[in-house]
Each structure stands twice: as C-alpha cells, then as structure tokens.
Design an enzyme around this catalytic site. Structure first.
Site, short mmCIF file in Angstrom:
data_model
loop_
_atom_site.label_atom_id
_atom_site.label_comp_id
_atom_site.label_asym_id
_atom_site.label_seq_id
_atom_site.Cartn_x
_atom_site.Cartn_y
_atom_site.Cartn_z
N GLY A 96 -72.65 -0.07 14.31
CA GLY A 96 -73.43 -0.05 15.50
C GLY A 96 -74.64 -1.30 15.39
N GLY A 130 -66.15 2.31 10.82
CA GLY A 130 -66.69 2.58 12.27
C GLY A 130 -65.58 2.86 13.12
N ALA A 131 -65.62 3.39 14.25
CA ALA A 131 -64.84 3.67 15.18
C ALA A 131 -64.89 3.44 16.75
N CYS A 152 -67.95 -11.08 23.15
CA CYS A 152 -66.86 -11.07 24.08
C CYS A 152 -65.80 -12.27 23.98
N GLU A 204 -49.89 -0.59 40.43
CA GLU A 204 -49.22 -0.13 41.25
C GLU A 204 -49.05 1.41 40.94
N ALA A 233 -65.28 -1.84 15.98
CA ALA A 233 -64.55 -1.55 15.15
C ALA A 233 -63.06 -1.53 15.44
N LEU A 234 -62.81 -1.01 16.69
CA LEU A 234 -61.26 -0.83 16.99
C LEU A 234 -60.78 -2.18 17.56
N GLU A 235 -61.75 -2.94 18.39
CA GLU A 235 -61.07 -4.31 18.77
C GLU A 235 -60.90 -5.20 17.77
N LYS A 266 -64.12 -12.73 20.45
CA LYS A 266 -63.21 -11.42 20.43
C LYS A 266 -62.18 -11.40 21.37
N HIS A 271 -45.64 -4.48 43.94
CA HIS A 271 -44.46 -4.04 42.95
C HIS A 271 -43.75 -5.52 42.41
N CYS A 324 -72.66 -12.55 23.28
CA CYS A 324 -71.12 -12.71 24.00
C CYS A 324 -70.67 -14.06 23.75
N TYR A 351 -65.98 0.61 19.93
CA TYR A 351 -65.65 -0.83 20.58
C TYR A 351 -65.30 -1.81 19.51
N ASP A 369 -79.24 -5.67 26.40
CA ASP A 369 -78.85 -4.72 25.20
C ASP A 369 -80.26 -4.21 24.69
P1 FAD Z 1 -77.87 -11.54 23.55
O1 FAD Z 1 -76.73 -12.19 24.19
O2 FAD Z 1 -77.56 -10.89 22.42
O3 FAD Z 1 -78.80 -12.51 23.47
C1 FAD Z 1 -80.20 -12.44 22.75
C2 FAD Z 1 -80.62 -13.69 22.46
O4 FAD Z 1 -81.73 -13.77 22.01
C3 FAD Z 1 -79.70 -14.36 21.20
O5 FAD Z 1 -79.51 -15.38 21.40
C4 FAD Z 1 -80.68 -14.24 19.86
O6 FAD Z 1 -80.30 -14.97 18.93
C5 FAD Z 1 -82.31 -14.52 20.66
N1 FAD Z 1 -83.30 -13.86 20.23
C6 FAD Z 1 -83.54 -12.96 19.60
N2 FAD Z 1 -84.82 -12.66 19.19
C7 FAD Z 1 -85.41 -13.76 19.49
C8 FAD Z 1 -86.73 -14.22 19.47
N3 FAD Z 1 -87.52 -13.51 19.06
N4 FAD Z 1 -87.16 -15.47 19.97
C9 FAD Z 1 -85.99 -16.17 20.68
N5 FAD Z 1 -84.74 -15.85 20.87
C10 FAD Z 1 -84.44 -14.84 20.05
N6 FAD Z 1 -69.71 -7.05 26.39
C11 FAD Z 1 -68.92 -7.23 27.26
O7 FAD Z 1 -69.24 -7.02 28.54
N7 FAD Z 1 -67.59 -7.44 27.10
C12 FAD Z 1 -66.85 -7.64 25.85
O8 FAD Z 1 -65.87 -7.92 25.80
C13 FAD Z 1 -67.83 -7.76 24.79
N8 FAD Z 1 -67.36 -7.73 23.62
C14 FAD Z 1 -68.35 -7.73 22.55
C15 FAD Z 1 -67.62 -7.77 21.36
C16 FAD Z 1 -68.54 -7.77 20.21
C17 FAD Z 1 -68.11 -8.10 18.72
C18 FAD Z 1 -69.96 -7.63 20.29
C19 FAD Z 1 -71.17 -7.47 19.30
C20 FAD Z 1 -70.51 -7.47 21.72
C21 FAD Z 1 -69.68 -7.67 22.70
N9 FAD Z 1 -70.22 -7.30 24.17
C22 FAD Z 1 -69.24 -7.23 25.23
C23 FAD Z 1 -71.47 -6.95 24.27
C24 FAD Z 1 -72.20 -8.25 24.85
O9 FAD Z 1 -72.05 -9.48 23.85
C25 FAD Z 1 -73.83 -7.96 24.84
O10 FAD Z 1 -74.09 -6.71 25.95
C26 FAD Z 1 -74.62 -9.01 25.74
O11 FAD Z 1 -74.34 -10.37 25.01
C27 FAD Z 1 -76.06 -8.59 25.70
O12 FAD Z 1 -76.71 -9.67 26.41
P2 FAD Z 1 -78.30 -9.85 25.99
O13 FAD Z 1 -78.85 -10.94 26.89
O14 FAD Z 1 -78.88 -8.60 26.22
O15 FAD Z 1 -78.30 -10.18 24.69
P1 NDP Z 2 -71.44 1.93 18.66
O1 NDP Z 2 -72.97 2.22 18.29
O2 NDP Z 2 -70.77 1.98 19.75
O3 NDP Z 2 -70.58 2.60 17.53
C1 NDP Z 2 -70.75 2.70 16.09
C2 NDP Z 2 -69.73 3.26 15.51
O4 NDP Z 2 -70.06 3.17 14.13
C3 NDP Z 2 -69.47 4.73 15.87
O5 NDP Z 2 -67.96 4.92 15.81
C4 NDP Z 2 -70.23 5.39 14.62
O6 NDP Z 2 -69.38 6.61 14.27
C5 NDP Z 2 -69.84 4.57 13.44
N1 NDP Z 2 -70.88 4.78 12.47
C6 NDP Z 2 -72.36 4.63 12.41
N2 NDP Z 2 -72.94 4.70 11.48
C7 NDP Z 2 -71.63 4.69 10.45
C8 NDP Z 2 -71.77 5.15 9.16
N3 NDP Z 2 -72.91 4.99 8.31
N4 NDP Z 2 -70.76 5.22 8.60
C9 NDP Z 2 -69.54 5.21 9.15
N5 NDP Z 2 -69.25 4.76 10.46
C10 NDP Z 2 -70.68 4.86 11.20
O7 NDP Z 2 -71.50 0.20 18.22
P2 NDP Z 2 -70.38 -1.04 18.28
O8 NDP Z 2 -71.15 -2.02 17.62
O9 NDP Z 2 -69.05 -0.56 18.22
O10 NDP Z 2 -70.68 -1.27 19.75
C11 NDP Z 2 -71.97 -1.79 20.27
C12 NDP Z 2 -71.89 -1.90 21.76
O11 NDP Z 2 -71.41 -3.31 21.92
C13 NDP Z 2 -70.90 -1.06 22.76
O12 NDP Z 2 -71.71 0.12 22.99
C14 NDP Z 2 -70.70 -2.06 23.84
O13 NDP Z 2 -71.34 -1.67 24.78
C15 NDP Z 2 -70.75 -3.18 23.23
N6 NDP Z 2 -69.38 -3.77 23.04
C16 NDP Z 2 -68.49 -4.10 24.21
C17 NDP Z 2 -67.39 -4.43 23.96
C18 NDP Z 2 -66.41 -4.41 25.33
O14 NDP Z 2 -66.92 -4.54 26.37
N7 NDP Z 2 -65.12 -4.48 25.18
C19 NDP Z 2 -66.46 -4.55 22.87
C20 NDP Z 2 -67.56 -4.68 21.84
C21 NDP Z 2 -68.71 -4.12 21.77
P3 NDP Z 2 -70.14 8.04 15.07
O15 NDP Z 2 -69.53 8.24 16.48
O16 NDP Z 2 -69.80 9.35 14.28
O17 NDP Z 2 -71.58 7.96 15.28
#
Ligand code: FAD
Ligand code: NDP
Length: 519
Positions: A314, A222-223, A88, A499, A227-229, A91, A494, A83, A225, A356
């Site tokens: 993904g 990809g399509a 987050c 609202e 990808a679209l963001e 982003k 308002h 994050c 969260y 996650d």
């Molecule tokens: P993480 O935050 O991934 O933390 C895991 C940590 O463990 C990492 O630092 C990793 O390096 C470390 N680690 C891994 N393996 C080991 C090991 N063997 N030993 C020691 N350390 C290790 N969520 C939202 O709510 N709002 C958003 O707007 C949002 N935007 C996002 C945008 C993107 C591009 C992405 C990819 C994700 C987004 N998310 C968003 C999702 C959010 O970031 C995750 O759900 C959240 O960070 C998960 O927290 P976590 O603690 O499970 O894992």
């Molecule tokens: P997702 O798993 O949600 O989506 C993966 C996307 O990639 C889908 O559109 C999928 O299509 C497509 N895809 C997968 N494999 C292929 C391939 N081989 N070729 C073409 N397209 C493919 O992953 P994200 O990485 O977008 O998000 C992961 C999680 O992170 C989310 O579930 C969300 O919880 C978190 N997140 C939250 C955000 C927020 O809160 N604003 C922002 C960003 C991430 P298909 O539908 O056909 O399988």
C-alpha cells in the site's frame, strides 16, 4: 546531426528559460497575491490543474519536489509524479517486455525460427524505459513553459490559507502568496513497521523502476494492483517470483475475476504463498535475503532465500511536510488523507486538494487529471462542473489483464439483492491463443445487470488480452446508462475478443455451460 539538433533544442530551451519572463496576464485576478493559483505537487493531477488554469489566463506556479526513496538508493526523478516516474508508465513498458516473452513462445508455433536460449537483459530494458521516462520529464517542463506556468523545484508547505513556503534542496526558502492553493502531493509506498529487516533489506516499487541490475529471485509481499502487476512482469521476464498474500488478492475487485487473474499467474509460473505473513528479513553473509514467514492457517513457520524483497503493501499520503495540522486542514485519522467536499475543497477556505491525497478518491491517473482540470475551470470561473467519481473504469496489467467498470458481482448483490441481478457470462478463447496452443481457461467475461425492467448494466468485467483497450469503449456505454439490450443490439467486430462482450447470452441463473463454441 540528430545529436546536434538535440543540443540546440536543449540550449534554446535553457536560454528561453533564463531570459523569458511571462507577460502580465489579462484576466488574472491575483491582485494583492503573487499568483492566482499555487499548486503543490507536479504529478498527474497537479500538472493538469496548473496547465488548465493557465489556459484560462490565471497566473500559476507549480511546486514539485521528490524526496529520495527510503533506501536512499534512488535519489530523485523528474517532473511528472508517480505515474510518469515510478508508476503507470514504467510499469506498462515492463509489462510489455514481459508480454514479448509470451509472444516469443507463441511465435514459434506461428512459424518463427527462434534459436535457443532466448534471454532477457534487464539493463537494456531499463535503459529504454528510463530514456522514455526522462523524455516525459522533459516534455512536462517544456509544456509548463509553453503554457506560462512557473515551475519551481521546491518542497512546499502551507503557512496560511494564502501563503506557501517553498524550500530548495539547498535549504533556501521562498514565500509565495496565492488566491487559491491546491495540494496534489500524492503518496509514496509504505514499508511494514513491525518486521525486522523490512526497511534495511527490502525495496518498494519506487526502487524497482530504477534498478540498474535485475532484482533476481524476488519475494513480493502484498496482493493488490502493485504486487500482482510487479510479480506478473517479473515472472514474465523469467525471474523466480513469489507473491505473499496475507488475506485475499485484489481486495475490492470482483473476487471471481481476481481468482482468474491469480489462477492464470500460477499457470504462468508465479508462485503464491497464500495466507502467509512475513516475520523477519535477514541478510546472509552470501548477500542473499533470508525471509522467515508464518503460515496463518497452520501456524507453521517457513524460510526461503531471495535476491530481493519487494514490499507492495500500500501507499501512504504525502502530507507530513505540508503543515496541514497548523492550519486545521481536516485529515482522515486512519488513512492520513485529506477530507474533501465534492468540489475538492478542504476544511480550510481557499485550500483545495485532489488526486491520491484525497480521502476516498480513486488512486488513478485519469481521475487525478480530470479532477485537476475541472477544479482549474471552476477556480477560473469558467464552469461549475464537478468531477464524477462514479463509473471509473480500470485495468490491472497482470499477465492476463483484467479490466472492469462498475460494480463487482458481490457489491451488486449487496446493493440490489441476489435475486434482483442477472449475470451474463462467457468463457471465450482469444483467436490468437488457438495456433499458439495457449490455455484460455481464465479468459472470461461477466456482465452484471439488473434482473428486471430494462436490465441496466451494473458492472462489466473482462479478463483477456488488451483488457484496457477493450474496456475503454464499453466504459463510455456504461457512462451512458447502457442496458443488456443495448449490448446485445450492438454488432461485434470480428474476429476480436471485444466482440465476445456483445455476444454474452448465457446467464448464471440458467446454470448452462458458458463456454463459447464456434466463432
Ligand atoms: P503524484 O503523481 O504522486 O504526484 C505528486 C507529486 O507531488 C510528486 O511528484 C511528489 O514528489 C510531489 N510532492 C510531494 N510532496 C511535495 C511537496 N511537499 N512539495 C512539492 N512537491 C511535492 N494509475 C493508473 O491510472 N494506471 C496505472 O496503470 C497505474 N499504475 C500504477 C503503478 C504503480 C506502481 C503505482 C505506484 C501507481 C500506479 N497508478 C496507476 C496510480 C497513479 O500513478 C496515481 O494515481 C497518480 O500518479 C496520482 O497522481 P497525483 O497527482 O495525485 O500524485
Ligand atoms: P493497496 O492498498 O491497494 O493494497 C495493499 C496490499 O498489501 C493488499 O493486498 C494488502 O492486503 C497488502 N498488505 C498491506 N499491509 C500488509 C502487510 N503488513 N503484510 C502483508 N500484506 C499487506 O495498494 P497498492 O500499492 O497495490 O495500490 C495502491 C493504489 O495504486 C491502487 O489502489 C491503485 O488505485 C493504484 N494503482 C493502479 C494501478 C492500475 O491502474 N493498473 C496499478 C498500480 C497501482 P489486505 O487486502 O489483506 O489488506
């Protein structure tokens, strides 16, 4: 002066870190173990869990280690996990940069004299974003120190249900024992495995947030969260951006709302290659990336060149290094995530997991944080409260933001039957769009309710400016079991977009025009 203050702050922290050893904790139950709790992973969930446990007097260590991105270009980032470093936070800041692009266009209509051309500078934006991210990394370290949590920059793996092996970057091993172990290692972006050139020439979101140079003309594959963001903010800062969608956009979300999000993006300038799958990526002598793809509807093959190819297909759970198989920690074979009970326990006693990495858990920061805190309280014997994973609100930060809580219309129909739900809806025009002459065709509200009885709200959906801010309060109402009559009894503020939610009165069943007229 400011630099001097910063230096002395850093120095005092350094000496404090070296000299300080925590006093024995009065209610620690570590006993024969080094710690009450060892947390593997210092991201959203891991930091919350470890700090909360320490608050209750537990002796806690948190291990956090970042492997370089697959391309190896981005070496590592600091404490805080996905994050903070590659999710987050960067982003949302870049989304903000993109919104400013639209605001600049609007500003002219509001009388601001802005001389052309207006250009965006990637490097300036990234410097600001990365400085903020680094300040958060630092803040997390300070908080761990303050709360007497031992931070170890080790890569952790399990030896047995009470023992963790930590490995430093230099290969030095340390063994830690603990009464309980929590795995919160999150995930990393996936690359497609069967596309020649995908790994060599493509990047993922982990790279995107640390690029020193603008990615230029970009293909986003990809399509969902991510990808679209990403496509949204790249378009918003003026880059030629195409999204390649193999099936549908925003799987799992209400598909009418998903359609509004992508329709808006199309009018905003993002290109979409619908029902297309990439076949190969080749690097040309010019340095450009030539992508070959198949249109799955026609079977036709197409090519175009890009400066960057972003795989947003993904995320894969970070379990490989943990040695879970040796201990028999049960994984979901398909997803590779850890199978968990409602109390976040794994199939092995004393080993817990959340965030996650947990099978079926939302991949969102607030759920990881809340689950981490609640687990810490339970492990410290302070509470029996379990995490409630229902009614989790979320927002997709696309150019037109989409916020929701509860069921999609499709899911409500599936669970309750089409004839048993009532959908109130409205197409509204945000006031700020009027003078700016912005098209509001995709600004829409949908309240999915039970049709009979007290019309309990099953799902609430909103596209428009500041969707996250709008949805947060309504999510509380939803959590309290709000009904349609609660909503219509609520007085609006308002003039706001929010609202319009309390004003919805046209049902889909009625077939009446849902466009809001007047104010
Ligand atoms: P993480 O935050 O991934 O933390 C895991 C940590 O463990 C990492 O630092 C990793 O390096 C470390 N680690 C891994 N393996 C080991 C090991 N063997 N030993 C020691 N350390 C290790 N969520 C939202 O709510 N709002 C958003 O707007 C949002 N935007 C996002 C945008 C993107 C591009 C992405 C990819 C994700 C987004 N998310 C968003 C999702 C959010 O970031 C995750 O759900 C959240 O960070 C998960 O927290 P976590 O603690 O499970 O894992
Ligand atoms: P997702 O798993 O949600 O989506 C993966 C996307 O990639 C889908 O559109 C999928 O299509 C497509 N895809 C997968 N494999 C292929 C391939 N081989 N070729 C073409 N397209 C493919 O992953 P994200 O990485 O977008 O998000 C992961 C999680 O992170 C989310 O579930 C969300 O919880 C978190 N997140 C939250 C955000 C927020 O809160 N604003 C922002 C960003 C991430 P298909 O539908 O056909 O399988």
């Amino acid at each position: 002066m400011a630099a001097l203050c910063r230096a002395s702050f850093f120095l005092s922290f350094f000496f404090w870190g070296v000299c300080y050893s925590p006093p024995p904790l009065c209610i620690s139950r570590a006993g024969k173990y080094d710690y009450d709790l060892v947390v593997i992973g210092g991201g959203s969930g891991g930091l919350a869990c470890s700090k909360e446990a320490a608050q209750f007097g537990q002796k806690v260590a948190v291990l956090d280690y970042v492997d370089p991105t697959v391309k190896g270009k981005i070496k590592i980032w600091g404490l805080g996990g996905t994050c903070v470093n590659v999710g987050c936070i960067p982003k949302k800041l870049i989304h903000q940069a993109a919104l400013f692009g639209t605001a600049l266009k609007d500003a002219k209509k509001y009388g601001w004299q802005i001389s052309e051309p207006v250009c965006h500078d990637w490097a300036t934006m990234m410097e600001g974003v990365q400085n903020h991210v680094r300040s958060l990394n630092w803040g997390h370290r300070v908080q761990l120190q303050d709360k007497k949590v031992k931070y170890l920059n080790f890569k952790g793996s399990l030896v047995d249900e009470h023992t963790v092996k930590g490995l430093t970057k230099a290969g030095k091993e340390t063994i830690l024992t603990a009464k309980n172990i929590v795995i919160v290692t999150g995930g990393r972006p996936k690359y497609p495995t069967n596309i020649p050139g995908a790994v060599e020439h493509g990047i993922t979101s982990d790279d995107m947030f640390w690029l020193k140079k603008s990615p230029g003309k970009t293909l986003v594959v990809g399509a969902s969260y991510v990808a679209l963001e990403c496509a949204g903010f790249l378009t918003g800062i003026g880059l030629d951006t195409t999204v390649m969608v193999r099936s549908i956009a925003l799987r799992g979300f209400d598909q009418q709302m998903a359609g509004l999000v992508t329709d808006y993006m199309e009018t905003y300038g993002t290109k979409f290659a619908w029902k297309c799958v990439p076949k190969r990526v080749d690097k040309l002598s010019s340095g450009a990336l030539q992508v070959t793809w198949t249109d799955t509807q026609t079977g036709g093959e197409h090519q175009d060149t890009y400066d960057s190819v972003l795989w947003a297909v993904g995320r894969a759970p970070e379990t490989k290094a943990l040695g879970l198989d040796k201990l028999g920690v049960k994984l979901n074979q398909e997803t590779g995530k850890i199978v968990l009970a409602t109390d976040e326990s794994t199939s092995v006693p004393n080993i817990y997991a959340l965030g996650d990495i947990g099978e079926g858990r939302p991949e969102l920061t607030p759920t990881a944080i809340k689950a981490g805190k609640l687990l810490a309280r339970r492990l410290a014997g302070q509470s029996a409260e379990l995490m409630n994973y229902d009614n989790v609100p979320t927002t997709v930060f696309t150019p037109l933001e989409y916020g929701c809580v509860g069921l999609s219309e499709e899911e409500a129909e599936k669970r309750h039957g089409k004839d048993n739900i009532e959908v109130y809806h409205a197409f509204y025009k945000p006031l700020e769009f009027t003078v700016a002459e912005r098209d509001a065709s995709q600004c829409y509200i949908k309240v999915v309710c039970k049709r009979f009885g007290d019309q309990t709200i099953l799902g609430l959906h909103f596209t428009g400016p500041n969707a996250g801010e709008v949805m947060q309060g309504f999510a509380m109402g939803f959590q309290c079991g709000a009904t349609y009559s609660h909503l219509s009894q609520t007085v609006g503020i308002h003039p706001t977009c929010a609202e319009e939610v309390v004003k919805v009165n046209i049902t889909k069943h009625s077939g009446l025009d849902a466009t809001v007229t007047g104010c």
